[in-house]
Design an enzyme around this catalytic site. Sequence first.
Site, short mmCIF file in Angstrom:
data_model
loop_
_atom_site.label_atom_id
_atom_site.label_comp_id
_atom_site.label_asym_id
_atom_site.label_seq_id
_atom_site.Cartn_x
_atom_site.Cartn_y
_atom_site.Cartn_z
N GLN A 56 40.60 49.17 49.98
CA GLN A 56 40.95 49.71 51.30
C GLN A 56 41.17 51.22 51.24
OE1 GLN A 56 44.39 47.51 52.74
NE2 GLN A 56 43.12 45.77 53.32
N GLU A 123 48.23 58.60 48.84
CA GLU A 123 48.80 57.29 48.54
C GLU A 123 49.92 57.47 47.52
OE1 GLU A 123 45.84 53.73 48.74
OE2 GLU A 123 44.82 55.33 47.68
N ASP A 223 37.17 36.35 33.74
CA ASP A 223 36.27 35.67 32.79
C ASP A 223 35.83 36.58 31.63
OD1 ASP A 223 36.46 33.77 34.74
OD2 ASP A 223 34.35 33.77 35.30
N ARG A 293 53.55 52.98 42.67
CA ARG A 293 53.56 51.60 43.12
C ARG A 293 54.59 50.71 42.42
NH1 ARG A 293 47.43 49.94 43.52
NH2 ARG A 293 47.44 51.40 45.26
N HIS A 352 48.02 42.39 41.90
CA HIS A 352 46.96 43.21 42.51
C HIS A 352 45.96 43.72 41.49
CE1 HIS A 352 45.12 46.06 45.25
NE2 HIS A 352 45.45 47.09 44.49
N ARG A 387 48.69 51.80 36.99
CA ARG A 387 47.59 52.62 37.52
C ARG A 387 48.02 53.40 38.76
NH1 ARG A 387 43.86 51.64 41.70
NH2 ARG A 387 44.56 49.48 41.84
N SER A 392 41.05 53.29 40.47
CA SER A 392 40.26 52.21 39.88
C SER A 392 38.77 52.33 40.23
CB SER A 392 40.78 50.86 40.35
OG SER A 392 39.94 49.85 39.86
P1 FAD Z 1 34.88 43.69 40.81
O1 FAD Z 1 34.56 44.55 41.95
O2 FAD Z 1 35.96 42.68 40.98
O3 FAD Z 1 33.54 42.96 40.40
C1 FAD Z 1 33.54 41.96 39.41
C2 FAD Z 1 32.20 41.27 39.44
O4 FAD Z 1 32.08 40.39 38.34
C3 FAD Z 1 31.96 40.42 40.67
O5 FAD Z 1 30.63 40.61 41.07
C4 FAD Z 1 32.17 39.00 40.17
O6 FAD Z 1 31.51 38.02 40.92
C5 FAD Z 1 31.59 39.12 38.79
N1 FAD Z 1 32.04 38.12 37.83
C6 FAD Z 1 33.30 37.72 37.55
N2 FAD Z 1 33.29 36.79 36.58
C7 FAD Z 1 31.98 36.60 36.23
C8 FAD Z 1 31.32 35.77 35.30
N3 FAD Z 1 31.97 34.90 34.50
N4 FAD Z 1 29.98 35.82 35.23
C9 FAD Z 1 29.26 36.66 36.03
N5 FAD Z 1 29.84 37.47 36.93
C10 FAD Z 1 31.19 37.44 37.03
N6 FAD Z 1 41.05 50.44 43.92
C11 FAD Z 1 40.88 51.73 44.30
O7 FAD Z 1 40.56 52.60 43.47
N7 FAD Z 1 41.05 52.07 45.61
C12 FAD Z 1 41.39 51.16 46.56
O8 FAD Z 1 41.52 51.51 47.72
C13 FAD Z 1 41.59 49.82 46.17
N8 FAD Z 1 41.95 48.87 47.08
C14 FAD Z 1 41.98 47.57 46.70
C15 FAD Z 1 42.22 46.57 47.64
C16 FAD Z 1 42.15 45.25 47.29
C17 FAD Z 1 42.41 44.17 48.33
C18 FAD Z 1 41.88 44.88 45.95
C19 FAD Z 1 41.80 43.43 45.54
C20 FAD Z 1 41.68 45.85 44.99
C21 FAD Z 1 41.73 47.20 45.36
N9 FAD Z 1 41.50 48.20 44.42
C22 FAD Z 1 41.38 49.49 44.82
C23 FAD Z 1 41.17 47.86 43.04
C24 FAD Z 1 39.63 47.93 42.90
O9 FAD Z 1 39.04 47.44 44.07
C25 FAD Z 1 39.14 47.10 41.74
O10 FAD Z 1 39.92 47.35 40.59
C26 FAD Z 1 37.69 47.47 41.44
O11 FAD Z 1 36.91 47.28 42.60
C27 FAD Z 1 37.18 46.63 40.31
O12 FAD Z 1 35.80 46.84 40.20
P2 FAD Z 1 35.00 46.05 39.10
O13 FAD Z 1 33.58 46.41 39.29
O14 FAD Z 1 35.64 46.24 37.79
O15 FAD Z 1 35.24 44.51 39.49
C1 SIN Z 2 45.60 50.32 48.65
O1 SIN Z 2 44.79 50.66 49.51
O2 SIN Z 2 46.81 50.33 48.81
C2 SIN Z 2 45.09 49.88 47.32
C3 SIN Z 2 44.69 51.07 46.57
C4 SIN Z 2 44.52 50.79 45.12
O3 SIN Z 2 44.67 49.66 44.64
O4 SIN Z 2 44.24 51.76 44.41
#
Ligand code: FAD
Ligand code: SIN
Length: 537
Positions: A56, A123, A223, A293, A352, A387, A392
Amino acid sequence: MKLFTGKPGWTVRADVIVIGSGVAGLTTALNARAANLSVLLVTKANIDEGSTKWAQGGIAAALGPGDTPDQHKSDTLIAGAGLCDLDAVNVLVTEGPEAVRKLIARGAVFDKAESGEIALTREGGHHRNRILHAGGDATGAEVSRALLAAVQNDEGIEIIEHALVIDALKSKSGEVCGVTVHVIGEGSRDGVGQALARAVVIATGGLGQVYSQTTNPAVSTGDGVAMALRAGADVADVEFIQFHPTVLWRDMSLGGQQPLISEAVRGEGAILLNHKGEHFMQGKHEQADLAPRDIVAKEIFTQMKEANVPHVWLDATAIKDFKGRFPTIYASCLENGIDPTKQLIPVAPASHYSSGGVLVDLNGESTIKGLYVCGESACTGAHGANRLASNSLLEGLVFGARIAEHIAKHLPEQHDSLVNEKEETILLDPAIRIPLQLAMSEGAGVMRSEKSLAGTLLTLEELSKRKTKIADINSWEVSNLYFLATAIVRSALARTESRGSHWRSDFPVIDIKWQSRIVEHLDIDGAWSTTTEAVQS
Ligand code: FAD
Ligand code: SIN
């Protein structure tokens, strides 16, 4: 040690396998293609599933007038409570602005101020407005849209959806050279198969589903981290589970993903109130409601405990045009019967983000050659004990590019043949999922103690006796949750102090002797070891 599966029925090959299609996986895949490598991108559900699309608040980067990477570094280090790896933070903040510019060049569109410049908000823990956002509070959806479009346009990236990666495969010399994967509904590639490559990148995101209530989507079962543990990679900092302070409180019997109320809402002026209507963050920290946070989550937890209530309140009624600035949050509040422009929003902390993960170096390589980890699954050391908000998405962008660059330079011509030794296997009964999540929320939540953690560890041991031979998504996922929960509890028990998002009621203050990270390791026959390692902070 491996999870029990059927015999692989098919094989696919590429230079690089990227597991996961969030910001980390997509960025790594695109950069690997730019280095002319063939990429196989496997993802567990639909391609847009994962935390990324839910993000978000935004992306933090020192792009505003007067802002510098050094100031971003200072805020990151303060939030990380003494456990950030200085080199990793330097990489994050200095390469961050360029990584964001590259994302914009790839098609991501961020909100603009009236001046026409990119709008920047604030933030928790930031001393400056440095958060870029899109669609108001739909930053992740825009990042995901832009990166997916680029990936889907690239013929050198083969995508397999509904492909759950189970375990790593190793060559005779001990390098990771592939994975076992279960695919649903892909014709000749249906069922369990093996994907072989010269490098494997885990980008499977977070592990919020270890807890009963989380902001994370259903796919966030950690995973990749569990798979890396079983393969013998070091996993670190996992006791630092970040609990977001302001998750919309509904009925706590509702488990799974809960709606988030972004920290940016406080960045735009909302304040936290207790049940007496007191603005309780005032005077608690120089940044009050916008303290890092972990500090806000602890204070909310204390207020809830003292008044014996399940939530506190967020007052956002003074925000002008809430609906325009936060359309996603506005809609989810209305869906839950609250009009945030007129009413207080009930909020409580929920799991989170995992600040730890698979321990990697500055090129994203784990302690096993050939196995790279990016995004929330990784422990680069950039987050330390907590963090900083919006770091992230940035980490996925910065380290995704570094990993691809390193792989391109160091890719082996080919690996030795696969090891065929029989390893011990395990598979747990999916029925343990809810008791496991409840035990984690109860004993290893916002506040922990030796007693609560020991109780949870005992429950986990008991639950691990419930085995199954039915190998499917449910049993693989729950087995992964078990490995992660055990790692979290072991580390949380070992850390006899309170620091960042690890809060021990029996050791309430920071202890200088704990200026080190805790590393969990699982050996080939399933024996755990916990060690510590100095941190260059
Ligand atoms: P993800 O985006 O979670 O992607 C993981 C991928 O791996 C997915 O495609 C999933 O299906 C796949 N996967 C999982 N297990 C397997 C498996 N066994 N085999 C194959 N595929 C698999 N961070 C910020 O910096 N700013 C923000 O504003 C922010 N807001 C957030 C709001 C919310 C509601 C949430 C939940 C998180 C937020 N975060 C924010 C944190 C941030 O979104 C995540 O840490 C970041 O998007 C993680 O990215 P990623 O690519 O590592 O993982
Ligand atoms: C949020 O929008 O509060 C989430 C931001 C984050 O996880 O970095």
